[in-house]
Design a protein around this motif. Structure first.
Motif, PDB file in Angstrom:
ATOM      1  N   VAL A   1       0.837  -1.203   0.000  1.00 31.90           N
ATOM      2  CA  VAL A   1       0.000   0.000   0.000  1.00 31.90           C
ATOM      3  C   VAL A   1       0.871   1.252   0.000  1.00 31.90           C
ATOM      4  N   THR A   2       0.418   2.268  -0.727  1.00 28.85           N
ATOM      5  CA  THR A   2       1.098   3.564  -0.729  1.00 28.85           C
ATOM      6  C   THR A   2       0.890   4.255   0.617  1.00 28.85           C
ATOM      7  N   TYR A   3       2.011   4.649   1.288  1.00 31.30           N
ATOM      8  CA  TYR A   3       1.845   5.351   2.577  1.00 31.30           C
ATOM      9  C   TYR A   3       2.359   6.783   2.510  1.00 31.30           C
ATOM     10  N   GLY A   4       2.733   7.253   1.305  1.00 26.21           N
ATOM     11  CA  GLY A   4       3.147   8.634   1.087  1.00 26.21           C
ATOM     12  C   GLY A   4       4.012   8.688  -0.151  1.00 26.21           C
ATOM     13  N   PRO A   5       4.364   9.823  -0.678  1.00 25.69           N
ATOM     14  CA  PRO A   5       3.784  11.128  -0.352  1.00 25.69           C
ATOM     15  C   PRO A   5       2.395  11.252  -0.968  1.00 25.69           C
ATOM     16  N   GLY A   6       1.597  12.191  -0.452  1.00 26.49           N
ATOM     17  CA  GLY A   6       0.254  12.371  -0.970  1.00 26.49           C
ATOM     18  C   GLY A   6      -0.599  13.146   0.017  1.00 26.49           C
ATOM     19  N   VAL A  19       4.712   1.239   0.567  1.00 27.85           N
ATOM     20  CA  VAL A  19       5.469   1.645  -0.618  1.00 27.85           C
ATOM     21  C   VAL A  19       5.382   3.157  -0.766  1.00 27.85           C
ATOM     22  N   ASP A  20       6.516   3.767  -1.068  1.00 31.13           N
ATOM     23  CA  ASP A  20       6.548   5.187  -1.428  1.00 31.13           C
ATOM     24  C   ASP A  20       5.954   5.325  -2.827  1.00 31.13           C
ATOM     25  N   HIS A  21       5.041   6.258  -2.983  1.00 31.81           N
ATOM     26  CA  HIS A  21       4.385   6.436  -4.279  1.00 31.81           C
ATOM     27  C   HIS A  21       5.401   6.648  -5.414  1.00 31.81           C
ATOM     28  N   MET A  22       6.439   7.426  -5.131  1.00 29.49           N
ATOM     29  CA  MET A  22       7.445   7.697  -6.168  1.00 29.49           C
ATOM     30  C   MET A  22       8.266   6.441  -6.467  1.00 29.49           C
ATOM     31  N   GLU A  23       8.456   5.636  -5.453  1.00 30.62           N
ATOM     32  CA  GLU A  23       9.137   4.355  -5.631  1.00 30.62           C
ATOM     33  C   GLU A  23       8.329   3.461  -6.584  1.00 30.62           C
ATOM     34  N   GLY A  24       7.012   3.545  -6.474  1.00 31.12           N
ATOM     35  CA  GLY A  24       6.159   2.812  -7.417  1.00 31.12           C
ATOM     36  C   GLY A  24       6.474   3.228  -8.842  1.00 31.12           C
ATOM     37  N   HIS A  25       6.537   4.547  -9.073  1.00 34.66           N
ATOM     38  CA  HIS A  25       6.863   5.028 -10.431  1.00 34.66           C
ATOM     39  C   HIS A  25       8.220   4.492 -10.893  1.00 34.66           C
ATOM     40  N   LEU A  26       9.194   4.428  -9.974  1.00 38.04           N
ATOM     41  CA  LEU A  26      10.532   3.957 -10.365  1.00 38.04           C
ATOM     42  C   LEU A  26      10.485   2.563 -10.985  1.00 38.04           C
ATOM     43  N   LEU A  84       6.465  12.191   2.560  1.00 39.25           N
ATOM     44  CA  LEU A  84       7.477  11.139   2.440  1.00 39.25           C
ATOM     45  C   LEU A  84       8.429  11.432   1.281  1.00 39.25           C
ATOM     46  N   SER A  85       9.716  11.195   1.498  1.00 46.74           N
ATOM     47  CA  SER A  85      10.695  11.389   0.434  1.00 46.74           C
ATOM     48  C   SER A  85      11.608  10.183   0.364  1.00 46.74           C
ATOM     49  N   LEU A  86      11.880   9.735  -0.849  1.00 47.20           N
ATOM     50  CA  LEU A  86      12.792   8.609  -1.052  1.00 47.20           C
ATOM     51  C   LEU A  86      14.230   8.995  -0.766  1.00 47.20           C
TER      52      LEU A  86
END
Lengths: 211, 336
Positions: free
Chosen positions: B76-81, B107-114, B330-332
């Motif tokens: 599940v996405t827990y940030g950023p957002g 999961v970090d949302h931006m990490e998902g994009h990666l 949240l920041s990666l």
């Protein structure tokens, strides 16, 4: 009947397990803005003490508001996930009705502090509660009059009211007891269930047409 | 391993099922209610997620032909957002993981994009570290991806994101929103040599970006060009788009030089841009650097990428407990 009851509508976060009408395990604490981190742990601990697994439960009851937007959506969303995975019925319990349940009948009003000087309040009647209103402290004083008021509010907000107060407090245990006492039915489709936010969210325009 | 992914960080309620890293089905329910307000209203977004999340999960399981009892983990996405929007997904995922007695991973949302590029079953996964150019309406980043959960930020925009440059350009040209597809369509028949826009940061020996000067150059051009000498809107759009893409390519090449890494993926909403994809393909062929980008539908927010990033974390032995927080900012960057 094995019931899990959840309370997250204000700053009390808690879970209670009730089996055949008896409260067998409770985990609860005052935890403003920490419901997300606490609730799952409390449920796990309460179930363990009761010797039950999620799938042994028949239903999950959840304090459904009105109350804090964030608290309500954490409780409700958590309940939905638990119900979907455990094939449980979901029973919403109106928070002010839970607060008023079993309290002396001469206290005709029940209220809980919302924000600034606003309260959610409702008049009690034989059938339960009249519709909830959002009122200021001064308005609540006028409504409740000399009879006094069942209220849940932080100590530092008590100066907002001059009417005699009779303290009450949300709890998961009360949610469970209320649901069983009233014989509340589960919702037919929990997917569509939302908390009672009391108000539709309105975006106010900053531009006014004065013409 | 069957992973159910859940994403509710902004205005899309999304779910996906992945089996051993391969997508079986996914659902994105986009909230259209914000259009009336001219922007995303956080409280409205949170309430709509609450109405849609069970439906999104049920639909996804149906399409995947998967029973709930077949799920082996949740991501599940827990940030950023948006805090309220994230809370719905995180609280729901906690309840579900507890009822199913399966692990939960945040999961970090931006990490998902990666990881989104690797949702394409036809593209071989990379082995070892790779570069990721992450370009969206909110972010312009170049990451070194060492392993699941191990990312180093090599460069970022010092002002506007690349997607913002598209949006602002489209607004100045009165092309509508979102700006990326609108500007791309307007540029289709244009000559990209007609207007000479700047390429901020080009040729510098770092990996940072800047787009605000480019936007300002467009603003001044539209204000100052003599009516009889002004290029057509198609030519202006094509020239402006080419400048943004040139900047992205220049910075990416700088990152390749500085990092020594020769595997690249591109992700985020701007990775849908066709000119960028053409330029990446020809560069990839010329330099013999493999480049991956996501299938079009996974450039924007979805839960498939969250499930995939979660799968990689689970494979690396990571999972979260019931304490998983909601982290709107949240920041990666800076995580080991």
């Amino acid at each position: 009947m094995k019931l899990l009851a959840l309370e997250t509508a204000y700053d009390i976060c808690g879970a209670a397990v009730l089996v055949d009408g008896a409260v067998v395990a409770v985990r609860e604490e005052r935890a403003p803005r920490r419901q997300n981190e606490l609730l799952g742990l409390q449920v796990a601990a309460a179930l363990q003490e009761a010797g039950l697994d999620v799938r042994d439960l028949d239903a999950v009851a959840v304090s459904s508001g009105p109350g804090s937007y964030m608290g309500l959506r954490i409780g409700m969303s958590y309940a939905k996930g638990l119900a979907l995975g455990g094939d449980l019925a979901v029973i919403p319990a109106p928070t002010l009705a839970v607060l008023a349940h079993g309290q002396p009948a001469e206290l005709q009003w029940v209220a809980a502090w919302s924000h600034r000087d606003l309260f959610y309040a409702a008049r009690r009647n034989a059938g339960g509660l009249e519709p909830v209103q959002s009122v200021s402290g001064a308005e609540l004083d006028a409504l409740a009059g000399r009879d006094g008021l069942l209220a849940y509010l932080p100590e530092d907000r008590k100066a907002l009211l001059s009417v005699p107060l009779s303290d009450t407090c949300p709890s998961a245990e009360k949610v469970g007891i209320f649901v069983l006492a009233k014989g509340l039915a589960p919702v037919a489709d929990m997917a569509a269930l939302v908390p009672d936010y009391f108000q539709n969210f309105q975006v106010r325009s900053s531009h006014h047409d004065d013409s | 391993m069957t992973v159910l992914g859940i994403e509710t960080s902004c205005d899309d309620t999304a779910a996906a099922v992945l089996v051993d890293g391969h997508l079986q089905a996914h659902t994105v329910i986009t909230q259209l209610d914000h259009d009336a307000y001219g922007g995303i209203v956080p409280e409205v977004a949170a309430r709509l997620h609450e109405r849609k999340i069970v439906t999104a999960v049920r639909q996804t399981l149906d399409r995947a032909g998967c029973e709930l009892s077949g799920i082996s983990a949740l991501a599940v996405t827990y940030g950023p957002g948006l805090a309220g929007a994230l809370a719905v997904g995180v609280a729901f995922a906690k309840g579900l993981s507890q009822a199913l007695s399966v692990p939960l991973v945040g999961v970090d949302h931006m990490e998902g994009h990666l990881w989104a590029s690797f949702l394409d079953p036809l593209q071989a996964p990379f082995s070892g570290p790779f570069l990721c150019l992450l370009v969206s309406g909110g972010h312009t980043h170049i990451w070194r991806v060492n392993a699941a959960g191990d990312y180093d930020l090599l460069g970022r925009s010092r002002d506007d994101a690349a997607g913002e440059a598209f949006d602002k350009g489209a607004r100045l040209l009165d092309l509508g929103y979102p700006g990326g597809p609108a500007l791309q369509a307007a540029a289709a028949d244009g000559n990209d040599q007609k207007v000479r826009f700047p390429r901020p940061m080009a040729g510098t020996e770092h990996c940072d970006f800047s787009f605000s000067g480019l936007k300002t150059a467009l603003l001044y051009y539209l204000r100052d060009a003599a009516p009889d000498a002004r290029a057509t809107d198609a030519d202006i759009a094509a020239s402006y788009q080419a400048a943004i893409v040139d900047c992205l390519m220049d910075r990416l090449q700088s990152a390749v030089r500085l990092s020594g890494l020769r595997q690249v993926c591109v992700a985020g909403g701007v990775s849908a841009n066709l000119l960028l994809r053409q330029r990446l393909d020809s560069w990839s062929g010329r330099e013999q650097i493999p480049v991956r980008y996501p299938p079009q539908e996974f450039c924007t927010d979805n839960a498939a990428m969250i499930a995939l990033a979660g799968y990689h974390r689970l494979q690396a032995g990571q999972s979260a407990g019931m304490e998983l927080p909601i982290v709107p900012n949240l920041s990666l960057a800076g995580r080991g």
